[in-house]
Design an enzyme around this catalytic site. Structure first.
Site, PDB file in Angstrom:
ATOM      1  N   ASP A 173      16.631  89.336 -54.927  1.00 38.17           N
ATOM      2  CA  ASP A 173      15.343  89.985 -55.174  1.00 38.17           C
ATOM      3  C   ASP A 173      14.207  89.175 -54.574  1.00 38.17           C
ATOM      4  O   ASP A 173      14.371  87.996 -54.237  1.00 38.17           O
ATOM      5  CB  ASP A 173      15.139  90.192 -56.677  1.00 38.17           C
ATOM      6  CG  ASP A 173      15.208  88.887 -57.454  1.00 38.17           C
ATOM      7  OD1 ASP A 173      14.332  88.025 -57.255  1.00 38.17           O
ATOM      8  OD2 ASP A 173      16.140  88.713 -58.267  1.00 38.17           O
ATOM      9  N   ASN A 183      26.410  82.343 -62.104  1.00 38.83           N
ATOM     10  CA  ASN A 183      27.599  83.176 -62.145  1.00 38.83           C
ATOM     11  C   ASN A 183      27.893  83.902 -63.454  1.00 38.83           C
ATOM     12  O   ASN A 183      29.060  84.087 -63.818  1.00 38.83           O
ATOM     13  CB  ASN A 183      28.815  82.336 -61.739  1.00 38.83           C
ATOM     14  CG  ASN A 183      28.875  82.186 -60.229  1.00 38.83           C
ATOM     15  OD1 ASN A 183      28.642  83.130 -59.494  1.00 38.83           O
ATOM     16  ND2 ASN A 183      29.161  80.982 -59.759  1.00 38.83           N
ATOM     17  N   ASP A 190      29.642  88.429 -52.618  1.00 39.37           N
ATOM     18  CA  ASP A 190      30.902  87.688 -52.590  1.00 39.37           C
ATOM     19  C   ASP A 190      31.939  88.439 -51.764  1.00 39.37           C
ATOM     20  O   ASP A 190      33.021  87.919 -51.496  1.00 39.37           O
ATOM     21  CB  ASP A 190      31.437  87.484 -54.019  1.00 39.37           C
ATOM     22  CG  ASP A 190      30.932  86.181 -54.620  1.00 39.37           C
ATOM     23  OD1 ASP A 190      30.318  85.389 -53.876  1.00 39.37           O
ATOM     24  OD2 ASP A 190      31.133  85.964 -55.824  1.00 39.37           O
ATOM     25  N   PHE A 240      13.017  92.796 -75.462  1.00 37.50           N
ATOM     26  CA  PHE A 240      11.715  92.237 -75.102  1.00 37.50           C
ATOM     27  C   PHE A 240      10.700  92.583 -76.183  1.00 37.50           C
ATOM     28  O   PHE A 240      10.543  93.747 -76.565  1.00 37.50           O
ATOM     29  CB  PHE A 240      11.274  92.832 -73.762  1.00 37.50           C
ATOM     30  CG  PHE A 240       9.914  92.368 -73.294  1.00 37.50           C
ATOM     31  CD1 PHE A 240       9.751  91.132 -72.679  1.00 37.50           C
ATOM     32  CD2 PHE A 240       8.793  93.179 -73.458  1.00 37.50           C
ATOM     33  CE1 PHE A 240       8.501  90.714 -72.242  1.00 37.50           C
ATOM     34  CE2 PHE A 240       7.539  92.760 -73.026  1.00 37.50           C
ATOM     35  CZ  PHE A 240       7.397  91.537 -72.420  1.00 37.50           C
ATOM     36  N   GLU A 269      41.488  82.011 -30.934  1.00 34.47           N
ATOM     37  CA  GLU A 269      40.509  82.413 -31.956  1.00 34.47           C
ATOM     38  C   GLU A 269      39.331  81.440 -31.982  1.00 34.47           C
ATOM     39  O   GLU A 269      38.174  81.843 -32.135  1.00 34.47           O
ATOM     40  CB  GLU A 269      41.181  82.464 -33.332  1.00 34.47           C
ATOM     41  CG  GLU A 269      42.146  83.615 -33.488  1.00 34.47           C
ATOM     42  CD  GLU A 269      42.977  83.525 -34.764  1.00 34.47           C
ATOM     43  OE1 GLU A 269      43.108  84.550 -35.440  1.00 34.47           O
ATOM     44  OE2 GLU A 269      43.516  82.434 -35.061  1.00 34.47           O
ATOM     45  N   TRP A 290      22.291  77.541 -54.491  1.00 31.58           N
ATOM     46  CA  TRP A 290      21.975  77.623 -55.918  1.00 31.58           C
ATOM     47  C   TRP A 290      22.650  78.855 -56.483  1.00 31.58           C
ATOM     48  O   TRP A 290      22.220  79.961 -56.218  1.00 31.58           O
ATOM     49  CB  TRP A 290      20.453  77.704 -56.095  1.00 31.58           C
ATOM     50  CG  TRP A 290      19.987  77.897 -57.511  1.00 31.58           C
ATOM     51  CD1 TRP A 290      20.337  78.903 -58.364  1.00 31.58           C
ATOM     52  CD2 TRP A 290      19.070  77.070 -58.234  1.00 31.58           C
ATOM     53  NE1 TRP A 290      19.711  78.760 -59.568  1.00 31.58           N
ATOM     54  CE2 TRP A 290      18.920  77.651 -59.523  1.00 31.58           C
ATOM     55  CE3 TRP A 290      18.364  75.908 -57.932  1.00 31.58           C
ATOM     56  CZ2 TRP A 290      18.081  77.104 -60.476  1.00 31.58           C
ATOM     57  CZ3 TRP A 290      17.525  75.373 -58.895  1.00 31.58           C
ATOM     58  CH2 TRP A 290      17.388  75.958 -60.164  1.00 31.58           C
ATOM     59  N   ASP A 308      31.703  74.842 -54.831  1.00 30.44           N
ATOM     60  CA  ASP A 308      32.093  74.521 -56.200  1.00 30.44           C
ATOM     61  C   ASP A 308      33.306  73.580 -56.259  1.00 30.44           C
ATOM     62  O   ASP A 308      34.247  73.736 -55.478  1.00 30.44           O
ATOM     63  CB  ASP A 308      32.432  75.854 -56.875  1.00 30.44           C
ATOM     64  CG  ASP A 308      32.497  75.754 -58.373  1.00 30.44           C
ATOM     65  OD1 ASP A 308      32.375  74.646 -58.896  1.00 30.44           O
ATOM     66  OD2 ASP A 308      32.667  76.808 -59.006  1.00 30.44           O
ATOM     67  N   CYS A 359      22.044  82.495 -54.767  1.00 29.77           N
ATOM     68  CA  CYS A 359      23.338  83.148 -54.916  1.00 29.77           C
ATOM     69  C   CYS A 359      23.505  83.464 -56.397  1.00 29.77           C
ATOM     70  O   CYS A 359      23.061  82.702 -57.256  1.00 29.77           O
ATOM     71  CB  CYS A 359      24.451  82.195 -54.457  1.00 29.77           C
ATOM     72  SG  CYS A 359      26.115  82.869 -54.622  1.00 29.77           S
ATOM     73  N   SER A 360      24.122  84.585 -56.695  1.00 28.65           N
ATOM     74  CA  SER A 360      24.508  84.841 -58.067  1.00 28.65           C
ATOM     75  C   SER A 360      25.754  85.702 -57.985  1.00 28.65           C
ATOM     76  O   SER A 360      25.668  86.922 -57.900  1.00 28.65           O
ATOM     77  CB  SER A 360      23.381  85.569 -58.808  1.00 28.65           C
ATOM     78  OG  SER A 360      23.811  85.905 -60.107  1.00 28.65           O
ATOM     79  N   GLY A 361      26.900  85.038 -57.901  1.00 27.24           N
ATOM     80  CA  GLY A 361      28.135  85.773 -57.639  1.00 27.24           C
ATOM     81  C   GLY A 361      27.909  86.643 -56.410  1.00 27.24           C
ATOM     82  O   GLY A 361      28.194  87.835 -56.417  1.00 27.24           O
TER      83      GLY A 361
END
Ligand code: GLA
Length: 726
Positions: A526, A480, A540, A280, A606, A477, A367, A518-520
Site C-alpha cells: 500500500d 507474516n 510470495d 475501532f 541457463e 522488512w 529468514d 513485505c508481508s507474506g
C-alpha cells in the site's frame, strides 16, 4: 494558485491541470460537494436540486423547508445523526452516549505547499508543487472540530484529502468511524473496480455494477491485506482502458480500512474511503486531536490508463522517499527459495560467488539467520545472529561477500514474536492478546504490540545492533500474520502508527539502506508503506504466469518501481508450473528485478541466459522504472498478457508479451501498442524492421506463432528520428 474561494457564492474551487473539484458552503453552513471532473471555469451550484423526499430528515435550521435534507444533498464530509441515512464519513459518540455530530462551516485557510500529517505517511511536494486548503467544520453543541485538508498537486492532477478531528469540548468523546474522503455524485451510473485476492494471489481485478445498496470491502486484519487492496476506481459503465471517465481513491494507510460505494434511493452515488469502523473506537480526550489517514484522489476522462499514469507518477515522485527513489535498484539474489531455512554462512557466500559470475549486485540472507531458527516455529524477537549456523560472525560474513564485490542485505520481521523465544519468555505481555484469553496463533507466531513505545524501543535497539555489525545495504522488512486479539478500540490504529514511527526512525538513522517491504509477499502492498519502503515484495507467488495477473492488478495504482519481482526456479515452488527462463525474466522485468533460486543447480547455458537477462534489464531499467506503463491486454480474459513501457519523449518503447494459452491451428496474434508517436517510425532493435507508430497502434504488431506453451516476447522499439515516412 490552484485554490480559489468565491466569497459571494461561498464556493471553493480546486484546479489541477486537467481537473476541477468544487464545493460550496450553503445557506445553513453545510459544506456541499458540487463537482469533480474535467476542468472548467464554471460555478456548479446549479447542479443542486431540492425536493421533498418522504422520510428524509430536515435539519432544524432549515425551518419548515421539507425540500432541504442532508439525506439527499451531496456532502463533503457526511456524519451520522444529521438526518442523512446513507453511509457516513464520521461518527462521534459524545460523552452523553449520543451518536451525533452536526458539522457546519467555521473557517478556512489557503496555504502554499502541501500539508503533512503527524505520525502518518502522506503525499509530499515542494512548496511550488502544491497548495493546501483547510476547511474547518464545527459542531456547536459537542464542540468537535473537523479540519478537512485538501492538497492540490496541479501538475500531477492529484487531489489529496485527510481530516483532523479536534476535541475542543470539556468532555472525552469516542470516534467510532472516520473516513479520509467522501465523494458524492448527484448523477451517474457506475461500475466499481476493486483489487481482491489472497496470500500468493494478490490484486485480482473485479469490476461490478453499482446497484442500489452498498458494496463495501476492506480489511479487519490489522494490515491493508492480501484480500482487498485499499484502492478503488469508480468508473462510468462504458469506461475502458483508453476511453471514458473514472475516479480513483487510494488510501495512504497500512491498516484496517473500509471502502463503501452506495447508490441511494434517488440514484445518487456516494464513495467513501477511510478507517474501518469495526474493532475501532478511538477515545479523544479534551484538547486532543486525531488524524485520519490520507486518501489520494484523481479523475481521468481518458480511461483507466490515464488514471494509472497519474497514480504511478504521484507514488514515484510524491510518496516514495529516499535516495533509491530515482536511482537504479540493486539486482539481488535472495536465499529464500534457494535454501529456505537450510543454509550456513557458506551457502550465502556461494550465492555471492554465483552472483559475481552472473552479474547480480547483491545477496540477501532471508529468514533463518537468528536465534535458533531452523523452521518457522521459533526465535522471532531474538535478533541475535546464529553464529554457530553461519559458521562465523555477521560482520565476517558480510566482509567475505563484500570482498567478492557483492552487496549484502538481510531479512527481518520486527513486529513478531515466537512463543519459543527469549523475548517471549521475558516479556509475554508484549504480545498482543486479550486479557484472560489465549492469543490467536498464526504461522505459529504472535504479534508484538507496536502501539507500545517500550516494545518498539527494545526492538529498535536490537535491530540497530544487527545493522551496526557490518555493511548492510538492504533490509527486507517482513510481516507474516494478520492481527487478531484486538484488546481495545485504539489498538488497530496505534499499532500502524507505531510501525510508521519505527520506520521513520529507521530510515532517518540509516538513510543509505534500501528497505523492501513485505508481508507474506503483497499483504501490505500500500501507499502508506511505500512512503518508507520504495519497493515491496509483490507476492510470495513467483510463478511467471500467475505473476502476470498479480502485476497487472497492481499496475492500476502502483508503479513498476515499487513492485519486487524475481526470477525463480522451475518447477515453480508455488504452482509446480514449468516456464522458460525467458518467460520468467520478461515477467520479472516488470518490477525491481532479482533472482530467487540456487544458481549452482543451473547448467552453463541457463547461466548464460541469466547473464544476458541482467544486461537487458540494466539496459532498459530507466525506461521500465520511469517510463509510462501501458496495459495491452487483460490477462484475466485474454490469451496473452501484454504490457509496454514508453519513454516520456516517446522515442523508446519496450513491448512485453507472455502467452497464457496455446491452441492447435492458432489464429495469428496482433498486439496493438499504445502511447507511441503516431507520426513517427520505429525500428525493432533486434530485427531492424521499421513500423509506423500509427500502424502499430491501430493494426498492431504480429507475434510469431508459438512453438510451445507460455512463450514470451520482448520487443524494443526506437524512433527513427529522420524518417517521417516508410
Ligand atoms: C514471507 C516472505 C518470503 C520469505 C518468508 C520467510 O513469506 O514473503 O519471501 O521471506 O516470509 O519466512
Amino acid at each position: 494558485m490552484s485554490i480559489i474561494y468565491n466569497p459571494n457564492k461561498r464556493i471553493f474551487t480546486l484546479h489541477t491541470r486537467n481537473t476541477t473539484y468544487q464545493m460550496m458552503i450553503d445557506q445553513y453552513g453545510y459544506l456541499l460537494h458540487l463537482y469533480y471532473g474535467t476542468k472548467n471555469n464554471g460555478l456548479m451550484d446549479y447542479l443542486i436540486m431540492y425536493a421533498d423526499r418522504g422520510f428524509s430528515g430536515n435539519p432544524y435550521v432549515a425551518g419548515n423547508d421539507r425540500t432541504y435534507s442532508l439525506d439527499t444533498l451531496p456532502q463533503e464530509y457526511p456524519t451520522l445523526g444529521t438526518g442523512d441515512y446513507r453511509n457516513y464519513a464520521l461518527n462521534i459518540e459524545n460523552s452523553d452516549g449520543s451518536q451525533c455530530c452536526n458539522l457546519q462551516f467555521f473557517h478556512y485557510e489557503i496555504k502554499k505547499g502541501k500539508y503533512s500529517l503527524k505520525g502518518l505517511p502522506a503525499v509530499w511536494a515542494g512548496e511550488d508543487e502544491a497548495d493546501t486548503l483547510e476547511i474547518v467544520l464545527k459542531d456547536q453543541v459537542s464542540k468537535i472540530e473537523v479540519h478537512l485538508l485538501y492538497g492540490v498537486l496541479y501538475a500531477e492532477d492529484i487531489i489529496t484529502r485527510s481530516a483532523v478531528i479536534k476535541n475542543t469540548s470539556e468532555n472525552k468523546v469516542i470516534i467510532k468511524k472516520a473516513a479520509g474522503a467522501c465523494l458524492d455524485f448527484v448523477t451517474g451510473d457506475f461500475d466499481v473496480v476493486t483489487l481482491y485476492g489472497k496470500h500468493a494471489m494478490e490484486r485480482n481485478v473485479e469490476r461490478m455494477h453499482v446497484g442500489h445498496g452498498t458494496i463495501s470491502f476492506g480489511s479487519r486484519r490489522g494490515t491493508s491485506s492480501h484480500q482487498y487492496n485499499p484502492g478503488v476506481i469508480l468508473a462510468d459503465r462504458n469506461t475502458t482502458e483508453d476511453f471514458g471517465s473514472c475516479y480513483g481513491m487510494l488510501f495512504v494507510y497500512s491498516g484496517n480500512f473500509l471502502c463503501e460505494v452506495e447508490k441511494d434511493q434517488v440514484n445518487q452515488t456516494r464513495l467513501l474511503m477511510g478507517l474501518n469502523d469495526e474493532l475501532f473506537a478511538y477515545p479523544l480526550g479534551v484538547n486532543e486531536e486525531f488524524t485520519v489517514p490520507e486518501v489520494i484522489l484523481t479523475y481521468s476522462n481518458g480511461g483507466f490508463s490515464e488514471l494509472s499514469h497519474r497514480y504511478h507518477s504521484c507514488i514515484r515522485n510524491h510518496v516514495c522517499r529516499g535516495k533509491y527513489v530515482n536511482t537504479a535498484r540493486p539486482i539481488l539474489i535472495n536465499s529464500w527459495e534457494a535454501a529456505y531455512f537450510d543454509f550456513t554462512g557458506d551457502t550465502i557466500v556461494n550465492l555471492a560467488k554465483e552472483a559475481v559470475n552472473l552479474g547480480i549486485d547483491m545477496v540477501v540472507m532471508d529468514d533463518g539467520w537468528f536465534g535458533k531458527r531452523n523452521d518457522d516455529n521459533s526465535s522471532l524477537g531474538d535478533w541475535y545472529v546464529n553464529e554457530e549456523k553461519l559458521g562465523c560472525t555477521l560482520s565476517e560474513l558480510i566482509d567475505k561477500i563484500n570482498h567478492l564485490g557483492v552487496k549484502f542485505g538481510i531479512w527481518i520481521e520486527p513486529e513478531m514474536v515466537s512463543e519459543d523465544s527469549e523475548l517471549y519468555r521475558n516479556h509475554p505481555d508484549w504480545a498482543i492478546r486479550i486479557e484472560k484469553r489465549d492469543p490467536i496463533r498464526s504461522r505459529n507466531q504472535l504479534l508484538l504490540d507496536f502501539s507500545r513505545k517500550e516494545v518498539r524501543k527494545y526492538i529498535f535497539e536490537q535491530i540497530c545492533a544487527i545493522l551496526d555489525q557490518g555493511n548492510i545495504e538492504y533490509i527486507k522488512w517482513d510481516m507474516n500474520r494478520s492481527m487478531a486479539d484486538v484488546y481495545a478500540g485504539n489498538v488497530t490504529y496505534d499499532y500502524v502508527l507505531g510501525v510508521y514511527d519505527f520506520l521513520e526512525r529507521l530510515t532517518s538513522k540509516y538513510p543509505d539502506i534500501l528497505i523492501e517491504g513485505c508481508s507474506g509477499g503483497g499483504g501490505r502492498f500500500d501507499a502508506g508503506m511505500m512512503y518508507y519502503t520504495p519497493q515491496i515484495w509483490c507476492s510470495d507467488n513467483t510463478d511467471a504466469i500467475n505473476r502476470t495477473k498479480i502485476q497487472y492488478g497492481s499496475s492500476f495504482f502502483y508503479p513498476v518501481s515499487v513492485v519486487g519481482s524475481h526470477v525463480s526456479a522451475v518447477p515453480n515452488h508455488q504452482t509446480g508450473r514449468i516456464t522458460s527462463l525467458n518467460t520468467r525474466g520478461i515477467t520479472a522485468m516488470a518490477g525491481t528485478f532479482g533472482y530467487e533460486m540456487n544458481p549452482e543447480l543451473l547448467c552453463e547455458e541457463e547461466k548464460e541466459i541469466i547473464r544476458e537477462q541482467i544486461k537487458t534489464y540494466k539496459k532498459y531499467e530507466t525506461l521500465t522504472n520511469q517510463g509510462d506503463y501501458y496495459r495491452l491486454s487483460n490477462p484475466f480474459c485474454d490469451e496473452y498478457s501484454a504490457w509496454m513501457f514508453v519513454s516520456e519523449d516517446k522515442k523508446q518503447a519496450l513491448v512485453n508479451v507472455v502467452r497464457l494459452d496455446v491452441q492447435g491451428n492458432m489464429a495469428a496474434t496482433y498486439i496493438r501498442l499504445k502511447g507511441l508517436n503516431r507520426e513517427s517510425v520505429y525500428f525493432d532493435e533486434v530485427t531492424g524492421k521499421e513500423y509506423a507508430g500509427a500502424a502499430l497502434m491501430e493494426a498492431g504488431m504480429p507475434l510469431a506463432f508459438p512453438k510451445t506453451e507460455y512463450e514470451a516476447y520482448q520487443i524494443a522499439l526506437t524512433e527513427v528520428e529522420a524518417a517521417k515516412e516508410l
